[in-house]
Design an enzyme around this catalytic site. Structure first.
Site, PDB file in Angstrom:
ATOM      1  N   ASN A  99      -5.011  12.088   9.855  1.00 54.10           N
ATOM      2  CA  ASN A  99      -5.132  11.156  10.968  1.00 54.10           C
ATOM      3  C   ASN A  99      -6.544  10.581  10.955  1.00 54.10           C
ATOM      4  O   ASN A  99      -7.514  11.252  11.341  1.00 54.10           O
ATOM      5  CB  ASN A  99      -4.848  11.883  12.287  1.00 54.10           C
ATOM      6  CG  ASN A  99      -4.916  10.955  13.484  1.00 54.10           C
ATOM      7  OD1 ASN A  99      -5.235   9.771  13.352  1.00 54.10           O
ATOM      8  ND2 ASN A  99      -4.629  11.489  14.653  1.00 54.10           N
ATOM      9  N   PHE A 123      -7.705  -1.597   2.216  1.00 55.24           N
ATOM     10  CA  PHE A 123      -7.426  -1.915   3.614  1.00 55.24           C
ATOM     11  C   PHE A 123      -7.789  -3.368   3.910  1.00 55.24           C
ATOM     12  O   PHE A 123      -8.416  -4.054   3.101  1.00 55.24           O
ATOM     13  CB  PHE A 123      -8.236  -0.991   4.536  1.00 55.24           C
ATOM     14  CG  PHE A 123      -7.732   0.428   4.612  1.00 55.24           C
ATOM     15  CD1 PHE A 123      -6.649   0.868   3.874  1.00 55.24           C
ATOM     16  CD2 PHE A 123      -8.368   1.350   5.430  1.00 55.24           C
ATOM     17  CE1 PHE A 123      -6.191   2.175   3.950  1.00 55.24           C
ATOM     18  CE2 PHE A 123      -7.937   2.661   5.525  1.00 55.24           C
ATOM     19  CZ  PHE A 123      -6.839   3.078   4.776  1.00 55.24           C
ATOM     20  N   ALA A 164      -4.737 -11.289   2.751  1.00 51.99           N
ATOM     21  CA  ALA A 164      -4.079 -11.865   1.578  1.00 51.99           C
ATOM     22  C   ALA A 164      -3.026 -10.910   1.052  1.00 51.99           C
ATOM     23  O   ALA A 164      -3.196  -9.687   1.097  1.00 51.99           O
ATOM     24  CB  ALA A 164      -5.090 -12.172   0.477  1.00 51.99           C
ATOM     25  N   ASP A 195      -0.684  -8.935  -7.038  1.00 54.51           N
ATOM     26  CA  ASP A 195      -0.778  -7.510  -6.717  1.00 54.51           C
ATOM     27  C   ASP A 195      -0.989  -6.658  -7.971  1.00 54.51           C
ATOM     28  O   ASP A 195      -2.070  -6.143  -8.218  1.00 54.51           O
ATOM     29  CB  ASP A 195       0.491  -7.064  -5.982  1.00 54.51           C
ATOM     30  CG  ASP A 195       0.421  -7.352  -4.488  1.00 54.51           C
ATOM     31  OD1 ASP A 195      -0.690  -7.424  -3.946  1.00 54.51           O
ATOM     32  OD2 ASP A 195       1.477  -7.496  -3.870  1.00 54.51           O
TER      33      ASP A 195
END
Length: 429
Positions: A99, A123, A164, A195
């Protein structure tokens, strides 16, 4: 398996005979002993870390206890199952849950980073820094770490704070501008160049940084922007621009550099959506054109000045395409490829994903391997395509969410089973 059980990080029974591979496969060991802390999601980052896992690194994927990588629920295959999409980009990894909104969770990431060789994240812009896990923070706990980041747009770009995805990178990186028919609109290629294409460039860079560190002991920060990465894949188009003085144009199935017919996709029987064969004659080898004329029964054109050079053939490209199409329409694509290939002419049948997945030669050679996933069942997927000493590395199933939390925290940080129970009770994992 119920979703709630996997979300809580409980381990599921696993079989030791998970990979089912017809071809001989062997763990490469190239990166044995290398520890990679993987804070990536979706595809660009996971494709990078998966490649490193196939090469033998221990890749530990850090995920949110409540749901994990969003890719787990993309293109869902069935209730309580991770998506096929997730399975394809997370093979051979371990999963732990932490977490990251918990101070204890952040502290554990720092502890793990202290033991890691590589830290990878993709991220949204600024998110990793807001968590207190940016490069400067991680470097303090591990000065020798290789800290790798995937961004949509590069630092210093006017769009560096923009989000993006693959298609955004392809649009802004020039890929779409050179894809499609000459008189048609831009087209997004089917391949996820934005990607996976970006992920492969980052994986190569991580390997270079690891090699450098062996001699210097120095870590470094690697950053790749998806937009910037796309320029790597259209370098031939920049050559075409330099030659013509104009932005590279769309060329459909032709070459962006042009000037060398025949080159393109030709129809085959019975006329289905992928019943085509690609035929190419190299400008560096005039014999390809002569052989093609012989195959299609037009030997009479050999030596004809109107067809003898690539430049001359450009003036007659529609007629040439029709001659070749008349021949290919009489054959199926596999027959056409066999005949042309046997004659020494570069040619390739347009194969769809179903044909590729069911081609026994790929499975026999280990390029396609079948994993036995505990929740999703058997799943055939493309493996790492490089053969090491004649064999591909084996594919192991993508991990269940949090499957390895206890193992990794014990092996890396020395936490006991009671410690792990306490973390789970406190909602940290």
């Amino acid at each position: 398996m119920p979703r709630s059980r996997r979300d809580r990080g409980h381990q599921a029974p696993r079989t030791e005979e998970r990979p089912m591979v017809d071809a001989r496969s062997a763990t490469t060991g190239c990166l044995a002993g290398v520890r990679i802390l993987d804070l990536t999601q979706f595809e660009a980052g996971p494709s990078c870390t998966e490649a490193l896992a196939w090469l033998g690194a221990e890749v530990v994927k850090v995920e949110n206890p409540k749901g994990g990588d969003p890719g787990r629920t993309s293109f869902r295959s069935g209730p309580g199952q991770d998506s096929w999409y997730f399975l394809l980009f997370n093979a051979n990894k371990k999963s732990i849950t932490l977490n990251l909104k918990s101070p204890r969770g952040i502290a554990l990431v720092n502890d793990l980073a202290r033991k890691a060789d590589v830290f990878v994240e993709n991220f949204a812009p600024g998110a990793i820094e807001r968590l207190g896990l940016g490069y400067d923070a991680i470097r303090k706990v591990n000065p020798g770490i290789i800290y790798a980041q995937v961004k949509g747009f590069g630092t210093g770009s006017p769009f560096e704070d923009n989000l993006a995805f693959d298609m955004i990178a392809q649009a802004c990186g020039g890929i779409m501008s050179v894809s499609g028919e000459r008189d048609g609109p831009p087209v997004k290629p089917g391949a996820t160049l934005g990607d996976t294409g970006t992920g492969m460039l980052l994986a190569i860079s991580v390997l270079g940084a690891l090699y450098r560190r062996k001699g210097t002991g120095q870590g470094e920060r690697l950053e790749i922007a998806m937009q910037d990465a796309m320029l790597h894949y259209i370098r031939v188009c920049f050559a075409a621009q330099a030659t013509s003085g104009r932005p590279a144009e769309r060329a459909g199935a032709k070459l962006a550099s042009g000037g060398n017919p025949p080159c393109g996709i030709y129809p085959c029987k019975p006329g289905g959506p992928n019943d085509y064969v690609y035929i190419y004659t190299s400008r560096a080898n005039p014999a390809h054109w002569h052989r093609l004329l012989q195959v299609i029964g037009r030997e009479d054109l050999i030596g004809n000045p109107q067809y003898e050079t690539g430049l001359a053939r450009t003036e007659h490209e529609p007629q040439i395409d029709e001659m070749i199409s008349a021949w290919t329409r009489q054959r199926d694509k596999n027959e056409a490829m066999r005949i042309l290939g046997a004659a020494g002419i570069p040619a390739g049948a347009v194969l769809d994903t179903g044909e590729l997945q069911n081609d026994p030669s790929f499975e026999k050679r280990g390029i396609m391997q079948t994993i036995q996933h505990p929740a999703c069942g058997p799943f055939k997927m493309p493996a790492w395509p490089v053969r090491h000493d004649g064999a591909p590395p084996p594919v192991k199933p993508a991990p269940l969410l949090g499957e390895h939390t206890g193992d990794v925290l014990g092996a890396w940080l020395g936490l006991s089973a009671d410690d792990v129970k306490g973390l789970r009770r406190d909602g940290v994992i």
